[in-house]
Motif scaffolding. Structure first.
Motif, PDB file in Angstrom:
ATOM      1  N   ILE A  50      21.917  -0.750 -19.318  1.00 15.49           N
ATOM      2  CA  ILE A  50      20.621  -0.173 -18.941  1.00 15.49           C
ATOM      3  C   ILE A  50      20.874   0.691 -17.708  1.00 15.49           C
ATOM      4  O   ILE A  50      21.305   0.197 -16.668  1.00 15.49           O
ATOM      5  CB  ILE A  50      19.601  -1.296 -18.624  1.00 15.49           C
ATOM      6  N   THR A  51      20.609   1.977 -17.850  1.00 15.77           N
ATOM      7  CA  THR A  51      20.949   2.916 -16.778  1.00 15.77           C
ATOM      8  C   THR A  51      19.988   2.805 -15.593  1.00 15.77           C
ATOM      9  O   THR A  51      18.830   2.405 -15.745  1.00 15.77           O
ATOM     10  CB  THR A  51      20.973   4.366 -17.305  1.00 15.77           C
ATOM     11  N   ALA A  64      14.286  -4.518 -13.991  1.00 15.98           N
ATOM     12  CA  ALA A  64      13.115  -4.901 -14.793  1.00 15.98           C
ATOM     13  C   ALA A  64      13.380  -4.684 -16.284  1.00 15.98           C
ATOM     14  O   ALA A  64      13.069  -5.549 -17.118  1.00 15.98           O
ATOM     15  CB  ALA A  64      11.894  -4.096 -14.361  1.00 15.98           C
ATOM     16  N   ALA A  65      13.993  -3.540 -16.624  1.00 16.40           N
ATOM     17  CA  ALA A  65      14.277  -3.244 -18.033  1.00 16.40           C
ATOM     18  C   ALA A  65      15.292  -4.239 -18.608  1.00 16.40           C
ATOM     19  O   ALA A  65      15.170  -4.676 -19.755  1.00 16.40           O
ATOM     20  CB  ALA A  65      14.789  -1.812 -18.173  1.00 16.40           C
ATOM     21  N   SER A  66      16.276  -4.642 -17.799  1.00 16.32           N
ATOM     22  CA  SER A  66      17.271  -5.640 -18.238  1.00 16.32           C
ATOM     23  C   SER A  66      16.605  -6.991 -18.487  1.00 16.32           C
ATOM     24  O   SER A  66      16.930  -7.691 -19.450  1.00 16.32           O
ATOM     25  CB  SER A  66      18.382  -5.797 -17.191  1.00 16.32           C
ATOM     26  N   ALA A  67      15.646  -7.349 -17.616  1.00 18.79           N
ATOM     27  CA  ALA A  67      14.918  -8.615 -17.791  1.00 18.79           C
ATOM     28  C   ALA A  67      14.112  -8.589 -19.091  1.00 18.79           C
ATOM     29  O   ALA A  67      14.015  -9.601 -19.804  1.00 18.79           O
ATOM     30  CB  ALA A  67      14.004  -8.868 -16.600  1.00 18.79           C
ATOM     31  N   LEU A  68      13.555  -7.421 -19.448  1.00 12.86           N
ATOM     32  CA  LEU A  68      12.816  -7.296 -20.718  1.00 12.86           C
ATOM     33  C   LEU A  68      13.752  -7.496 -21.912  1.00 12.86           C
ATOM     34  O   LEU A  68      13.371  -8.096 -22.922  1.00 12.86           O
ATOM     35  CB  LEU A  68      12.135  -5.925 -20.800  1.00 12.86           C
ATOM     36  N   CYS A  78      23.417  -4.480 -16.494  1.00 14.15           N
ATOM     37  CA  CYS A  78      22.459  -3.796 -15.620  1.00 14.15           C
ATOM     38  C   CYS A  78      23.207  -2.873 -14.660  1.00 14.15           C
ATOM     39  O   CYS A  78      24.000  -3.332 -13.838  1.00 14.15           O
ATOM     40  CB  CYS A  78      21.653  -4.847 -14.853  1.00 14.15           C
ATOM     41  N   GLN A  79      22.958  -1.572 -14.781  1.00 20.55           N
ATOM     42  CA  GLN A  79      23.590  -0.628 -13.875  1.00 20.55           C
ATOM     43  C   GLN A  79      22.828  -0.606 -12.552  1.00 20.55           C
ATOM     44  O   GLN A  79      21.600  -0.622 -12.535  1.00 20.55           O
ATOM     45  CB  GLN A  79      23.629   0.772 -14.499  1.00 20.55           C
ATOM     46  N   VAL A  80      23.590  -0.601 -11.454  1.00 18.60           N
ATOM     47  CA  VAL A  80      22.996  -0.560 -10.112  1.00 18.60           C
ATOM     48  C   VAL A  80      23.741   0.510  -9.320  1.00 18.60           C
ATOM     49  O   VAL A  80      24.960   0.480  -9.235  1.00 18.60           O
ATOM     50  CB  VAL A  80      23.117  -1.933  -9.404  1.00 18.60           C
ATOM     51  N   MET A  95      19.913 -10.173  -5.979  1.00 24.74           N
ATOM     52  CA  MET A  95      19.410 -11.557  -6.006  1.00 24.74           C
ATOM     53  C   MET A  95      18.322 -11.701  -7.065  1.00 24.74           C
ATOM     54  O   MET A  95      18.296 -12.682  -7.807  1.00 24.74           O
ATOM     55  CB  MET A  95      18.838 -11.943  -4.637  1.00 24.74           C
ATOM     56  N   GLY A  96      17.428 -10.712  -7.101  1.00 24.86           N
ATOM     57  CA  GLY A  96      16.353 -10.734  -8.106  1.00 24.86           C
ATOM     58  C   GLY A  96      16.911 -10.712  -9.516  1.00 24.86           C
ATOM     59  O   GLY A  96      16.452 -11.469 -10.384  1.00 24.86           O
TER      60      GLY A  96
END
Length: 299
Positions: A50-51, A64-68, A78-80, A95-96
């Motif tokens: 997820i970009t 948020a999109a990764s959590a969905l 999850c890209q950060v 952490m979130g």
């Protein structure tokens, strides 16, 4: 929840040929299209990237999109990026992400603001990718960036990084690759690969010392025009003339693009440990590419 290995970690431990694919979060509040595409990929890939504001274009938060995706039992990567947040914001989001059950993180510097749809926005870039990897490693040990203990427990994030085997500077490529491994990168996803000889050279001369899985970036080209656009606007990518000609001559350029991508997946199987598939706005065609390459659905 703490000790569960991600699907990606298990596949790496089993030395399986790894398959990941990239999708963009929604631009707005409705995640339906993203989730539809992710469901198509569910049993075909070990993780869905997820970009995080790719090309500096505004999208829903990657966390948020990764959590969905996790809600649908689809494993996210999850890209950060360090572009938009300072070290407080990055630590808070990591952490979130962990608290939400996200395990795989791809640590990136982030594309320049000027490239995107908010050129007036203020870039942060307090941490680039190597320092971001170091930060994740610290959080995993139970400390924040200032070496203060995390009072509510350490994280167990599985961090990866990007690599560009077609980089013009061989010594720069080697140095950054080694630094990313020192900083804790556990896997690498490459930029778009068009020169498989260069990829082979990278694998045998540089990556071999790192003993981390390398996933070759495979891009679905939709037409000759699409290929020419990439050559013009994507730094460090040179789609060869013979591929552009193939797309030009094809009666159905998109079908030809699928064929080319499948051939490249097969080439990658002989060279490295996996592929990272990018099919911008045509992600639902990824299973077709994998079928054509002879890659079966995951068990």
């Amino acid at each position: 929840m703490g000790n569960n290995l991600s699907k990606l970690q298990k596949a790496i431990a089993l030395k399986q040929f790894l398959i990941t694919a990239e999708i963009t979060p929604p631009k707005g509040g409705n995640p339906e299209r993203m989730l539809e595409v992710a469901k198509v990929l569910k049993n075909r890939v070990h993780g869905v990237n997820i970009t995080d504001g790719s090309r500096a274009v505004l999208r829903m938060s990657s966390v948020a999109a990764s959590a969905l995706l996790l809600r649908e039992s689809i494993e996210p990567i999850c890209q950060v990026t360090g572009r938009d947040r300072n070290s407080i914001g990055l630590q808070a989001d990591l952490m979130g992400a962990y608290g939400l059950g996200i395990r795989n993180i791809l640590a990136l510097t982030g594309d320049p603001i000027k490239a995107g749809d908010h050129p007036q926005a203020k870039a942060v870039f307090e941490l680039e990718s190597i320092r971001l990897l170091n930060l994740i490693d610290k959080l995993n040990q139970g400390f924040d960036i200032n070496n203060k203990a995390l009072s509510d427990g350490k994280l167990e994030l599985f961090a990866g990084a990007a690599v560009d085997p077609q980089s013009k500077s061989w010594s720069g490529l080697q140095r950054r690759f080694e630094k990313k491994i020192e900083a804790g990168a556990q896997f690498f996803q490459s930029q778009l690969i068009t020169d498989f000889e260069k990829l082979d050279k990278f694998m045998t001369q540089i990556a071999i010392k790192g003993d981390r899985p390398i996933l070759a970036g495979i891009f679905l080209l939709k037409s000759a025009k699409n290929a020419l656009f990439i050559n013009k606007y994507v730094p460090g990518v040179e789609i060869p003339e013979h591929i552009i000609k193939r797309l030009e001559k094809a009666q159905n350029p998109l079908q030809e693009g699928i064929k080319i991508a499948a051939e490249q997946v097969k080439m990658a199987q002989d060279i490295c440990q996996g592929v990272h598939l990018m099919a911008v706005k045509k992600e639902e065609l990824i299973p077709e590419i994998l079928d054509l390459a002879g890659i079966k659905p995951l068990q």
